[in-house]
Design a protein around this motif. Sequence first.
Motif, mmCIF file in Angstrom:
data_model
loop_
_atom_site.group_PDB
_atom_site.id
_atom_site.type_symbol
_atom_site.label_atom_id
_atom_site.label_comp_id
_atom_site.label_asym_id
_atom_site.label_seq_id
_atom_site.Cartn_x
_atom_site.Cartn_y
_atom_site.Cartn_z
ATOM 1 N N LEU A 13 29.279 44.013 46.563
ATOM 2 C CA LEU A 13 29.196 42.582 46.328
ATOM 3 C C LEU A 13 30.558 41.924 46.231
ATOM 4 C CD1 LEU A 13 26.407 42.669 43.586
ATOM 5 C CD2 LEU A 13 26.126 42.283 46.052
ATOM 6 N N GLU A 14 31.516 42.641 45.618
ATOM 7 C CA GLU A 14 32.824 42.030 45.381
ATOM 8 C C GLU A 14 33.903 43.111 45.315
ATOM 9 O OE1 GLU A 14 34.910 38.747 42.399
ATOM 10 O OE2 GLU A 14 32.995 39.660 41.847
ATOM 11 N N VAL A 15 35.044 42.805 45.905
ATOM 12 C CA VAL A 15 36.228 43.664 45.809
ATOM 13 C C VAL A 15 37.384 42.785 45.360
ATOM 14 C CG1 VAL A 15 37.836 45.194 47.022
ATOM 15 C CG2 VAL A 15 35.401 45.162 47.677
ATOM 16 N N GLU A 16 38.038 43.193 44.266
ATOM 17 C CA GLU A 16 39.213 42.475 43.770
ATOM 18 C C GLU A 16 40.437 43.359 43.963
ATOM 19 O OE1 GLU A 16 38.634 40.463 39.843
ATOM 20 O OE2 GLU A 16 36.689 41.464 39.960
ATOM 21 N N MET A 17 41.465 42.793 44.596
ATOM 22 C CA MET A 17 42.700 43.511 44.855
ATOM 23 C C MET A 17 43.840 42.759 44.183
ATOM 24 S SD MET A 17 41.871 44.021 48.932
ATOM 25 C CE MET A 17 43.437 44.752 49.325
ATOM 26 N N ARG A 55 46.973 43.611 36.235
ATOM 27 C CA ARG A 55 45.542 43.791 36.404
ATOM 28 C C ARG A 55 45.290 45.073 37.197
ATOM 29 N NH1 ARG A 55 44.898 37.719 38.731
ATOM 30 N NH2 ARG A 55 46.883 38.394 39.639
ATOM 31 N N PRO A 56 44.067 45.612 37.166
ATOM 32 C CA PRO A 56 43.794 46.819 37.959
ATOM 33 C C PRO A 56 44.139 46.607 39.425
ATOM 34 C CG PRO A 56 41.967 46.379 36.464
ATOM 35 C CD PRO A 56 42.884 45.181 36.391
ATOM 36 N N GLY A 67 26.788 49.683 40.533
ATOM 37 C CA GLY A 67 27.861 50.065 39.626
ATOM 38 C C GLY A 67 29.199 49.500 40.053
ATOM 39 N N CYS A 68 30.283 50.109 39.526
ATOM 40 C CA CYS A 68 31.613 49.612 39.835
ATOM 41 C C CYS A 68 32.630 50.756 39.848
ATOM 42 C CB CYS A 68 32.045 48.541 38.835
ATOM 43 S SG CYS A 68 32.241 49.150 37.150
ATOM 44 N N PHE A 69 33.745 50.501 40.486
ATOM 45 C CA PHE A 69 34.864 51.446 40.512
ATOM 46 C C PHE A 69 36.120 50.675 40.165
ATOM 47 C CE2 PHE A 69 38.405 53.429 42.956
ATOM 48 C CZ PHE A 69 38.468 54.617 42.239
ATOM 49 N N VAL A 70 36.886 51.186 39.212
ATOM 50 C CA VAL A 70 38.121 50.535 38.782
ATOM 51 C C VAL A 70 39.278 51.508 38.959
ATOM 52 C CG1 VAL A 70 39.363 49.422 36.894
ATOM 53 C CG2 VAL A 70 36.876 49.114 37.106
#
Length: 338
Positions: A143-147, A231-232, A241-244
Amino acid sequence: MLTIAYIGGGKSAHRYHMPFSLKNENIRVKTIFSPVQNDAWEKVPGVLYTDNIEDIWSDDEVQLVVVSTPSDFHYQYGKMALEKGKNALVEKPFTNTSAEAKELFALAKEKNLFIQCYQNRRFDSDFLTVQKVIESGVLGDILEVEMHYDYFRPEIPESITSFSKVNSYLYGHGCHTIDQVLSYFGNPERITYDVRQLLGKGRFNDYFDLDLFYGQKKVSVKSSYFRLKERPSFIVTGKKGCFVKQTKDRQEEHLKMFHMPTNADFGIDLPEHYGVLTYMDDAGRYHEEKVVSEVGDYGRVYAGVYESIVNGKEKIVKDEETIRQIEILEEGINTIKE
């Protein structure tokens, strides 16, 4: 064997290029041109250091010229290399404008020569690990990727009192992360731009936040010079789920310490650097686990260049990807009203 020469003999060539080209057994570094000889870097035995660029152009053995100068000279030297009958590998950002990029690719095609941008960050450990997690399928639909690519270096924007489009933070660092997005997710359907001058109008561009949309999926690229706590590096959110991944690839860290790729542990994450994967499986069970990081390797760019020039393989960085990246840089920086 691929024989290469460098235009530019400073930090870029010695820190981010030659540790990888010298390690490749299929590549020979013959010449380094710089108009001003720089004693800050230890000279490589057997390499000609020169302030006469004709030493490159007149050398029939030199097949590839690597342009590792400040970005304002990328177009000039890239074009010159092609006109002299040499293949070229050009540091990022490839050119200052998409029109210049299109011109260089057209010229290379006309002369049946190779030219490509040096997008080494495609082979960052954190980025490769994110791909592995996404492709495992455990997160379900993404759904979303933050870089994030953050610094706490306020002295840099505070020391620059004028605005420049091509010497902006977006151009200097967006060329890393935007290329990663385009290389893996493709060309977005639309983009929203938040490109700022945190110190005020007419000052250095020191912040950007771009949202790239792919249907219901959003990929965000965010960077700031004013983040005391980073930030990560990556946050990936899926339906399950999610991956950090908190920490960045360590190759640059090691290069700055002169810990070279010849060391077995070069760029390798330790367990404390591993990202955390949290998800619900198909049976409704909760999982939280560390993911062993993939191994990054900037040398893969040089391996790809060798395969393209010597064996005719497809470029690992496509022309259209480079052009689109520069268009995005142009679109983003043009949102700032000078």
